[in-house]
Design a protein around this motif. Structure first.
Motif, PDB file in Angstrom:
ATOM      1  N   VAL A  32     -10.066  -1.720   2.296  1.00 57.27           N
ATOM      2  CA  VAL A  32      -9.263  -0.922   3.233  1.00 57.27           C
ATOM      3  C   VAL A  32      -8.276  -1.824   3.977  1.00 57.27           C
ATOM      4  O   VAL A  32      -7.118  -1.461   4.185  1.00 57.27           O
ATOM      5  N   PHE A  33      -8.722  -3.035   4.311  1.00 57.82           N
ATOM      6  CA  PHE A  33      -7.795  -3.937   4.996  1.00 57.82           C
ATOM      7  C   PHE A  33      -6.605  -4.240   4.075  1.00 57.82           C
ATOM      8  O   PHE A  33      -5.450  -4.169   4.486  1.00 57.82           O
ATOM      9  N   ALA A  34      -6.913  -4.547   2.806  1.00 55.33           N
ATOM     10  CA  ALA A  34      -5.845  -4.889   1.853  1.00 55.33           C
ATOM     11  C   ALA A  34      -4.859  -3.721   1.717  1.00 55.33           C
ATOM     12  O   ALA A  34      -3.647  -3.929   1.667  1.00 55.33           O
ATOM     13  N   ALA A  35      -5.376  -2.500   1.711  1.00 54.37           N
ATOM     14  CA  ALA A  35      -4.506  -1.329   1.545  1.00 54.37           C
ATOM     15  C   ALA A  35      -3.583  -1.131   2.754  1.00 54.37           C
ATOM     16  O   ALA A  35      -2.574  -0.429   2.653  1.00 54.37           O
ATOM     17  N   ASN A  36      -3.939  -1.729   3.878  1.00 54.27           N
ATOM     18  CA  ASN A  36      -3.158  -1.522   5.104  1.00 54.27           C
ATOM     19  C   ASN A  36      -2.422  -2.776   5.582  1.00 54.27           C
ATOM     20  O   ASN A  36      -1.740  -2.740   6.607  1.00 54.27           O
ATOM     21  N   THR A  37      -2.552  -3.885   4.834  1.00 53.57           N
ATOM     22  CA  THR A  37      -1.972  -5.155   5.292  1.00 53.57           C
ATOM     23  C   THR A  37      -0.465  -5.064   5.485  1.00 53.57           C
ATOM     24  O   THR A  37       0.080  -5.587   6.457  1.00 53.57           O
ATOM     25  N   GLU A  38       0.217  -4.388   4.569  1.00 47.81           N
ATOM     26  CA  GLU A  38       1.676  -4.349   4.643  1.00 47.81           C
ATOM     27  C   GLU A  38       2.135  -3.592   5.899  1.00 47.81           C
ATOM     28  O   GLU A  38       3.051  -4.012   6.593  1.00 47.81           O
ATOM     29  N   ARG A  39       1.448  -2.480   6.192  1.00 44.04           N
ATOM     30  CA  ARG A  39       1.769  -1.712   7.418  1.00 44.04           C
ATOM     31  C   ARG A  39       1.572  -2.583   8.644  1.00 44.04           C
ATOM     32  O   ARG A  39       2.397  -2.638   9.553  1.00 44.04           O
ATOM     33  N   LEU A  40       0.432  -3.275   8.672  1.00 43.74           N
ATOM     34  CA  LEU A  40       0.097  -4.122   9.812  1.00 43.74           C
ATOM     35  C   LEU A  40       1.122  -5.254   9.965  1.00 43.74           C
ATOM     36  O   LEU A  40       1.601  -5.551  11.061  1.00 43.74           O
ATOM     37  N   ARG A  41       1.471  -5.862   8.838  1.00 37.33           N
ATOM     38  CA  ARG A  41       2.414  -6.978   8.842  1.00 37.33           C
ATOM     39  C   ARG A  41       3.769  -6.532   9.433  1.00 37.33           C
ATOM     40  O   ARG A  41       4.348  -7.201  10.272  1.00 37.33           O
ATOM     41  N   LYS A  42       4.238  -5.346   9.001  1.00 39.05           N
ATOM     42  CA  LYS A  42       5.535  -4.842   9.485  1.00 39.05           C
ATOM     43  C   LYS A  42       5.485  -4.596  10.986  1.00 39.05           C
ATOM     44  O   LYS A  42       6.421  -4.912  11.721  1.00 39.05           O
ATOM     45  N   VAL A  43       4.376  -4.015  11.458  1.00 42.97           N
ATOM     46  CA  VAL A  43       4.249  -3.756  12.902  1.00 42.97           C
ATOM     47  C   VAL A  43       4.249  -5.085  13.663  1.00 42.97           C
ATOM     48  O   VAL A  43       4.990  -5.259  14.643  1.00 42.97           O
ATOM     49  N   LEU A  44       3.459  -6.045  13.188  1.00 43.41           N
ATOM     50  CA  LEU A  44       3.378  -7.335  13.891  1.00 43.41           C
ATOM     51  C   LEU A  44       4.749  -7.994  14.001  1.00 43.41           C
ATOM     52  O   LEU A  44       5.128  -8.508  15.060  1.00 43.41           O
ATOM     53  N   LEU A  45       5.509  -7.978  12.898  1.00 42.01           N
ATOM     54  CA  LEU A  45       6.805  -8.659  12.891  1.00 42.01           C
ATOM     55  C   LEU A  45       7.814  -7.953  13.807  1.00 42.01           C
ATOM     56  O   LEU A  45       8.763  -8.576  14.278  1.00 42.01           O
ATOM     57  N   ASP A  46       7.600  -6.674  14.086  1.00 42.03           N
ATOM     58  CA  ASP A  46       8.463  -5.980  15.054  1.00 42.03           C
ATOM     59  C   ASP A  46       7.934  -6.101  16.482  1.00 42.03           C
ATOM     60  O   ASP A  46       8.704  -5.995  17.442  1.00 42.03           O
ATOM     61  N   VAL A  47       6.632  -6.305  16.626  1.00 41.54           N
ATOM     62  CA  VAL A  47       6.067  -6.475  17.982  1.00 41.54           C
ATOM     63  C   VAL A  47       6.531  -7.805  18.573  1.00 41.54           C
ATOM     64  O   VAL A  47       6.899  -7.881  19.761  1.00 41.54           O
ATOM     65  N   VAL A  48       6.536  -8.866  17.750  1.00 43.64           N
ATOM     66  CA  VAL A  48       6.839 -10.207  18.280  1.00 43.64           C
ATOM     67  C   VAL A  48       8.134 -10.221  19.098  1.00 43.64           C
ATOM     68  O   VAL A  48       8.124 -10.598  20.277  1.00 43.64           O
TER      69      VAL A  48
END
Ligand code: ADE
Length: 261
Positions: free
Chosen positions: A225-241
């Motif tokens: 489940v983590f692998a299936a959501n990594t890309e979503r999480l990555r995009k959010v993190l890069l916009d949060v910074v």
């Protein structure tokens, strides 16, 4: 040391790299080496560090992570704000796999982990609100811009490395827990002890054993489940910074004011 970065992301299970074109820094601390070399790059104008919590080959289980070395190393290179993504189990049926929770409270059920930098003197930080108010607000806003609903809630941190029994899990729900994980503590309090802003971003990978109708937790499920959501999480993190305030003047940054450190 001169400042290399002011924001850091500590990646959890399944998030072992984040930054493109990054420089690598091998660091050492009075508490030993951090989990891995720290990589640094610029994200939306902000100097950003990344450290995989378990090491990039996941060699550190939750109870063996060098938490003090990780936090100390990041502080040494100038970091003031930390984003801490992690995998969690849902303690309520409505918090199923794929849900994002931005915890607002923490219950420590770990045992035997060193959870302070201060072994002498009267240093007692305020930990009533363990997570950064500014950081939480930014994560929730950016996630909403990505079409992701986020939930607030209490994170219960267990010692592991085993998952919880059904009885333990039901007890955590009854105590007010929303999600459960194994790495959220002592990371959060060590960040507070260095006066760093710390924001946890919890991705639900499974329903914990006590949730009605669930089959119990398996590691394969958590990683899938983590692998299936990594890309979503990555995009959010890069916009949060880049959306984090440049000079946060919130209580986390003043956690050591008046203390004998
Ligand atoms: N990490 C991911 N899922 C978990 C669970 N159910 N319990 C503890 N840690 C977890």
């Amino acid at each position: 040391m001169t400042s290399l970065a002011d924001v850091a992301v500590i990646g959890g299970s399944g998030l072992y790299a984040l930054l493109d074109d990054a420089e690598e820094h091998v660091l050492d601390t009075p508490f030993g080496a951090p989990s891995d070399p720290v990589t640094v790059a610029t994200v939306g104008g902000r100097r950003t560090a990344f450290l995989p919590r378990h090491g990039k080959d996941h060699r550190f289980p939750p109870h063996r992570i060098p938490y003090r070395a990780n936090l100390w190393a990041l502080r040494e290179i100038g970091v003031r704000q930390i984003l801490a993504p992690c995998a969690v189990g849902g303690l309520r049926p409505e918090l199923g796999p794929g849900t994002f929770v931005v915890p607002d409270q923490l219950i420590d059920r770990t045992s035997g982990r060193v959870q302070t930098f201060y072994d002498t003197g009267a240093v007692h930080v305020n930990f009533a609100d363990p997570y950064c108010t500014d950081g939480r607000a930014v994560v929730k806003k950016v996630a909403a811009e990505h079409g992701i609903d986020t939930h607030d809630g209490t994170m219960v941190v267990v010692e592991g490395p085993r998952f919880s029994t059904r009885a333990e899990s039901r007890w955590y729900t009854a105590m007010g827990g929303a999600v459960v994980n194994m790495t959220g503590h002592p990371e959060a309090v060590l960040a507070r002890e260095l006066a760093l802003c710390y924001t946890s971003i919890a991705l639900v990978t499974d329903l914990d054993a006590g949730v009605e109708g669930d089959h119990g937790v398996t590691m394969d499920e958590v990683f899938a489940v983590f692998a299936a959501n990594t890309e979503r999480l990555r995009k959010v993190l890069l916009d949060v910074v880049p959306a984090l305030p440049e000079l946060p003047d919130d209580p986390c940054q003043h956690a050591l004011d008046g203390m004998p450190v």
